[in-house]
Design a protein around this motif. Structure first.
Motif, PDB file in Angstrom:
ATOM      1  N   MET A 155       0.823  -1.215   0.000  1.00 35.87           N
ATOM      2  CA  MET A 155       0.000   0.000   0.000  1.00 35.87           C
ATOM      3  C   MET A 155       0.856   1.264   0.000  1.00 35.87           C
ATOM      4  N   GLU A 156       2.114   1.129  -0.354  1.00 35.85           N
ATOM      5  CA  GLU A 156       3.051   2.252  -0.271  1.00 35.85           C
ATOM      6  C   GLU A 156       2.597   3.447  -1.098  1.00 35.85           C
ATOM      7  N   HIS A 157       2.110   3.201  -2.313  1.00 43.08           N
ATOM      8  CA  HIS A 157       1.708   4.314  -3.182  1.00 43.08           C
ATOM      9  C   HIS A 157       0.567   5.116  -2.556  1.00 43.08           C
ATOM     10  N   SER A 158      -0.447   4.423  -2.064  1.00 53.81           N
ATOM     11  CA  SER A 158      -1.599   5.112  -1.459  1.00 53.81           C
ATOM     12  C   SER A 158      -1.183   5.870  -0.204  1.00 53.81           C
ATOM     13  N   VAL A 159      -0.330   5.238   0.594  1.00 54.76           N
ATOM     14  CA  VAL A 159       0.142   5.885   1.820  1.00 54.76           C
ATOM     15  C   VAL A 159       0.936   7.143   1.483  1.00 54.76           C
ATOM     16  N   LYS A 160       1.754   7.062   0.436  1.00 58.78           N
ATOM     17  CA  LYS A 160       2.552   8.224   0.031  1.00 58.78           C
ATOM     18  C   LYS A 160       1.653   9.374  -0.421  1.00 58.78           C
ATOM     19  N   GLU A 161       0.577   9.044  -1.137  1.00 59.94           N
ATOM     20  CA  GLU A 161      -0.359  10.078  -1.577  1.00 59.94           C
ATOM     21  C   GLU A 161      -1.006  10.772  -0.382  1.00 59.94           C
ATOM     22  N   VAL A 162      -1.436   9.978   0.590  1.00 59.53           N
ATOM     23  CA  VAL A 162      -2.045  10.556   1.798  1.00 59.53           C
ATOM     24  C   VAL A 162      -1.026  11.415   2.540  1.00 59.53           C
ATOM     25  N   HIS A 163       0.200  10.924   2.628  1.00 65.81           N
ATOM     26  CA  HIS A 163       1.271  11.652   3.315  1.00 65.81           C
ATOM     27  C   HIS A 163       1.513  13.006   2.645  1.00 65.81           C
ATOM     28  N   ASN A 164       1.562  13.003   1.319  1.00 64.10           N
ATOM     29  CA  ASN A 164       1.830  14.243   0.588  1.00 64.10           C
ATOM     30  C   ASN A 164       0.684  15.245   0.713  1.00 64.10           C
ATOM     31  N   VAL A 165      -0.553  14.763   0.596  1.00 63.15           N
ATOM     32  CA  VAL A 165      -1.709  15.657   0.724  1.00 63.15           C
ATOM     33  C   VAL A 165      -1.760  16.259   2.127  1.00 63.15           C
ATOM     34  N   THR A 166      -1.500  15.424   3.121  1.00 63.16           N
ATOM     35  CA  THR A 166      -1.514  15.912   4.504  1.00 63.16           C
ATOM     36  C   THR A 166      -0.427  16.947   4.736  1.00 63.16           C
ATOM     37  N   MET A 167       0.698  16.786   4.046  1.00 64.20           N
ATOM     38  CA  MET A 167       1.773  17.772   4.172  1.00 64.20           C
ATOM     39  C   MET A 167       1.285  19.155   3.742  1.00 64.20           C
ATOM     40  N   TYR A 168       0.548  19.212   2.632  1.00 66.70           N
ATOM     41  CA  TYR A 168       0.036  20.503   2.170  1.00 66.70           C
ATOM     42  C   TYR A 168      -1.002  21.069   3.140  1.00 66.70           C
ATOM     43  N   LEU A 169      -1.819  20.198   3.706  1.00 66.95           N
ATOM     44  CA  LEU A 169      -2.787  20.655   4.705  1.00 66.95           C
ATOM     45  C   LEU A 169      -2.069  21.199   5.934  1.00 66.95           C
ATOM     46  N   LEU A 170      -0.983  20.541   6.305  1.00 64.15           N
ATOM     47  CA  LEU A 170      -0.207  20.988   7.462  1.00 64.15           C
ATOM     48  C   LEU A 170       0.446  22.337   7.184  1.00 64.15           C
ATOM     49  N   ILE A 171       0.954  22.512   5.973  1.00 63.24           N
ATOM     50  CA  ILE A 171       1.541  23.804   5.599  1.00 63.24           C
ATOM     51  C   ILE A 171       0.480  24.905   5.681  1.00 63.24           C
ATOM     52  N   ALA A 172      -0.717  24.603   5.174  1.00 59.57           N
ATOM     53  CA  ALA A 172      -1.808  25.583   5.228  1.00 59.57           C
ATOM     54  C   ALA A 172      -2.135  25.933   6.676  1.00 59.57           C
ATOM     55  N   PHE A 173      -2.169  24.913   7.538  1.00 54.79           N
ATOM     56  CA  PHE A 173      -2.454  25.180   8.950  1.00 54.79           C
ATOM     57  C   PHE A 173      -1.383  26.074   9.559  1.00 54.79           C
ATOM     58  N   VAL A 174      -0.121  25.772   9.276  1.00 50.48           N
ATOM     59  CA  VAL A 174       0.981  26.552   9.849  1.00 50.48           C
ATOM     60  C   VAL A 174       0.850  28.020   9.452  1.00 50.48           C
ATOM     61  N   VAL A 175       0.537  28.262   8.182  1.00 48.79           N
ATOM     62  CA  VAL A 175       0.381  29.643   7.709  1.00 48.79           C
ATOM     63  C   VAL A 175      -0.773  30.331   8.435  1.00 48.79           C
ATOM     64  N   VAL A 176      -1.918  29.648   8.491  1.00 48.66           N
ATOM     65  CA  VAL A 176      -3.090  30.224   9.162  1.00 48.66           C
ATOM     66  C   VAL A 176      -2.802  30.440  10.646  1.00 48.66           C
ATOM     67  N   HIS A 177      -2.126  29.488  11.259  1.00 48.79           N
ATOM     68  CA  HIS A 177      -1.815  29.584  12.686  1.00 48.79           C
ATOM     69  C   HIS A 177      -0.911  30.784  12.976  1.00 48.79           C
ATOM     70  N   ILE A 178       0.126  30.953  12.177  1.00 46.08           N
ATOM     71  CA  ILE A 178       1.049  32.074  12.397  1.00 46.08           C
ATOM     72  C   ILE A 178       0.329  33.405  12.205  1.00 46.08           C
ATOM     73  N   VAL A 179      -0.468  33.493  11.146  1.00 46.24           N
ATOM     74  CA  VAL A 179      -1.229  34.728  10.904  1.00 46.24           C
ATOM     75  C   VAL A 179      -2.184  34.990  12.063  1.00 46.24           C
ATOM     76  N   GLY A 180      -2.860  33.945  12.527  1.00 48.61           N
ATOM     77  CA  GLY A 180      -3.801  34.109  13.632  1.00 48.61           C
ATOM     78  C   GLY A 180      -3.130  34.533  14.921  1.00 48.61           C
ATOM     79  N   VAL A 181      -1.970  33.950  15.199  1.00 48.16           N
ATOM     80  CA  VAL A 181      -1.242  34.306  16.424  1.00 48.16           C
ATOM     81  C   VAL A 181      -0.775  35.759  16.364  1.00 48.16           C
TER      82      VAL A 181
END
Length: 217
Positions: free
Chosen positions: A171-197
């Motif tokens: 299941m490596e390919h599917s896991v990698k896709e989830v990992h990559n998508v989550t990375m972008y979501l995490l980046i978005a959160f970090v940006v929103v979090h810093i702006v909010g703080v």
């Protein structure tokens, strides 16, 4: 039967263990993103080969494309080693957070505070709705972050050992896709979090950043 009174909810937890987790986690996430930046943007094997060849030619050498690719891949592998090492440290901090949640007094656990924020929002009088909404939204964004970091850690661990465990490799390919998508979501959160703080620090919550450093309210 009288309606239970709404109780204001503290948005932040300034306890020392959580502050250690917060700043350690922040540094590790930053380290992960930096390694990805180098791997995906700065140290791209195909783009580096001509530069290696040009540098070799300046010193009278002759570097073939295959040799240049080997060097570039070696650099990329070293960066992946750093990415994995930081990821394992991040997994340790994730486990540390789980322990904090399981061992902390009930009133300090995130789930308790999230439920309290939802209850406050539901029962707050109209005059307190803005504060109640802010408290609930803050808790929901933290919940999203905890979800993202959990998915990142678990999928990262799965990818780390995918070559050694048959069922993970399948299941490596599917896991990698989830990992990559989550990375972008995490980046978005970090940006929103810093702006909010920063916004909170400059408007309604002066001293927020210093409290997250020192713990003093």
């Amino acid at each position: 039967m009288p309606t239970p009174a709404a109780t204001p909810v503290s948005t932040h937890d300034y306890s020392a263990p959580l502050r250690v987790w917060h700043w350690g986690n922040a540094l590790l996430v930053l380290g992960q993103l930096i390694t990805i930046l180098f791997i995906k943007v700065i140290v791209k094997p195909k783009a580096l080969v001509p530069e290696f060849q040009a540098a070799a030619a300046q010193h009278g050498g002759n570097l073939s494309k295959e040799q240049g690719m080997s060097i570039a891949h070696l650099l990329s592998e070293r960066l992946w080693d750093w990415h994995i090492a930081i990821g394992l440290a991040l997994a340790s901090f994730w486990a540390y957070w789980l322990v904090l949640q399981l061992t902390a007094p009930a009133e300090r656990r995130f789930t308790t505070r999230l439920v309290a924020a939802a209850r406050y929002y539901r029962l707050a009088p109209p005059a307190e709705h803005p504060d109640a909404r802010h408290a609930l939204l803050a808790k929901l964004t933290y919940a999203a972050f905890y979800l993202f970091i959990s998915v990142m850690v678990l999928t990262g661990l799965a990818l780390t050992w995918a070559d050694d465990v048959t069922w993970l490799h399948s299941m490596e390919h599917s896991v990698k896709e989830v990992h990559n998508v989550t990375m972008y979501l995490l980046i978005a959160f970090v940006v929103v979090h810093i702006v909010g703080v920063v916004w909170a620090e400059l408007t309604k919550d002066h001293g927020l950043i210093s409290r997250m450093v020192s713990g003093e309210k």
